[in-house]
Scaffold this motif. Structure first.
Motif, PDB file in Angstrom:
ATOM      1  N   ARG A   1      37.455  71.096  68.912  1.00 18.11           N
ATOM      2  CA  ARG A   1      37.407  69.802  68.239  1.00 18.11           C
ATOM      3  C   ARG A   1      37.517  70.022  66.736  1.00 18.11           C
ATOM      4  NH1 ARG A   1      32.004  70.313  70.176  1.00 18.11           N
ATOM      5  NH2 ARG A   1      30.444  70.595  68.521  1.00 18.11           N
TER       6      ARG A   1
ATOM      7  N   SER B   1      33.851  69.023  60.942  1.00 17.00           N
ATOM      8  CA  SER B   1      33.351  67.828  60.268  1.00 17.00           C
ATOM      9  C   SER B   1      33.773  67.770  58.802  1.00 17.00           C
ATOM     10  CB  SER B   1      31.814  67.768  60.357  1.00 17.00           C
ATOM     11  OG  SER B   1      31.246  68.904  59.733  1.00 17.00           O
TER      12      SER B   1
ATOM     13  N   SER C   1      36.327  67.968  55.565  1.00 18.04           N
ATOM     14  CA  SER C   1      37.716  67.603  55.308  1.00 18.04           C
ATOM     15  C   SER C   1      38.504  68.812  54.794  1.00 18.04           C
ATOM     16  CB  SER C   1      37.788  66.478  54.277  1.00 18.04           C
ATOM     17  OG  SER C   1      37.375  66.948  53.006  1.00 18.04           O
TER      18      SER C   1
ATOM     19  N   GLN D   1      33.379  63.088  53.070  1.00 17.58           N
ATOM     20  CA  GLN D   1      32.884  63.481  54.376  1.00 17.58           C
ATOM     21  C   GLN D   1      31.771  64.500  54.191  1.00 17.58           C
ATOM     22  OE1 GLN D   1      35.896  64.753  57.102  1.00 17.58           O
ATOM     23  NE2 GLN D   1      37.291  63.083  56.588  1.00 17.58           N
TER      24      GLN D   1
ATOM     25  N   CYS E   1      25.065  72.671  53.684  1.00 18.37           N
ATOM     26  CA  CYS E   1      26.216  72.883  54.549  1.00 18.37           C
ATOM     27  C   CYS E   1      25.860  73.882  55.623  1.00 18.37           C
ATOM     28  CB  CYS E   1      27.408  73.411  53.723  1.00 18.37           C
ATOM     29  SG  CYS E   1      27.803  72.345  52.347  1.00 18.37           S
TER      30      CYS E   1
ATOM     31  N   GLN F   1      27.266  73.889  59.111  1.00 16.43           N
ATOM     32  CA  GLN F   1      28.095  73.983  60.304  1.00 16.43           C
ATOM     33  C   GLN F   1      29.278  74.907  60.067  1.00 16.43           C
ATOM     34  OE1 GLN F   1      29.229  69.993  61.200  1.00 16.43           O
ATOM     35  NE2 GLN F   1      27.222  69.435  62.031  1.00 16.43           N
TER      36      GLN F   1
ATOM     37  N   ARG G   1      34.629  75.987  67.047  1.00 18.25           N
ATOM     38  CA  ARG G   1      34.205  75.102  68.126  1.00 18.25           C
ATOM     39  C   ARG G   1      34.928  75.482  69.411  1.00 18.25           C
ATOM     40  NH1 ARG G   1      30.972  74.384  64.985  1.00 18.25           N
ATOM     41  NH2 ARG G   1      30.128  72.500  64.067  1.00 18.25           N
TER      42      ARG G   1
END
Length: 220
Positions: free
Chosen positions: A70, A73, A75, A198, A214, A216, A220
């Motif tokens: 996916r 998150s 940009s 974002q 930050c 993440q 994925r």
């Protein structure tokens, strides 16, 4: 819908200064060069156009090692700024990385989408820094900056280099063409480009407290 369209134009020395590629003033020190904003805006629009085209045509994209399950998150703008901040590579590396990505897209017939753009960016910038700059970090460091494992980045680099057929040289004429395209991106928007807002995210904890939120990775 795959490769990036390049138009030829003549650049004067002031254009390189405006893009932040040379002779940075004292006021610009510490600020991301304008070329990063122009590049990220161009790529974000290109990704959006590709994804709309794929959805309309119901064509399936070729899945590669650069694809995540996916979209991250953060940009493209935030990711490029992040890479520039911690990689310490020259602004010109991002133009060269852009050229490398275009070559890779043309040779492999993949589409730039939100599922692969981040991995292609960190890989292409790392390769460009190694080829262009006198000093650069090892793969483990770039992996931390990019939010992927060292093993994965090693794999991405190998795939990317073979995809390019190791064609890393960029002529002055080619470099100018891509800079010209980015200049047109600015002119097309009246010189004003809106930054997307974002959530920012990357895996490691850094000395700058602004980056401690930050948390993440792009994996994925």
């Amino acid at each position: 819908m795959g490769a990036l369209a390049i138009e030829t134009d003549i650049l004067c020395p002031n254009d390189y200064i405006t893009l932040g590629l040379k002779d940075l003033s004292k006021d610009s020190i510490g600020k991301p060069p304008r070329v990063l904003l122009l590049l990220s805006t161009f790529l974000e629009r290109f990704v959006q156009r590709n994804e709309m085209g794929l959805e309309t045509s119901q064509e399936k994209d070729v899945i590669t090692v650069f694809h995540g399950l996916r979209a991250p998150s953060l940009s493209v703008q935030q990711y490029i700024d992040r890479i520039f901040k911690y990689s310490c590579c020259s602004p010109s590396c991002f133009v060269v990385a852009h050229i490398y990505m275009d070559r890779y897209v043309q040779r492999t017939n993949i589409y730039l989408t939100s599922l692969n753009i981040h991995r292609l960016l960190i890989t292409s910038v790392m390769v460009a820094a190694k080829f262009m700059d006198d000093a650069f970090f090892n793969n483990a460091y770039y992996a931390r900056v990019g939010g992927v494992s060292t093993a994965e980045l090693n794999k991405l680099e190998t795939k990317f280099l073979f995809g390019l057929d190791f064609r890393l040289h960029v002529s002055t004429q080619t470099f100018r063409k891509y800079c010209s395209m980015l200049k047109k991106e600015s002119n097309a928007n009246g010189g004003l480009i809106e930054r997307s807002i974002q959530a920012c995210g990357i895996e490691e904890s850094w000395a700058n407290k602004d980056d401690s939120t930050c948390a993440q990775t792009i994996a994925r």
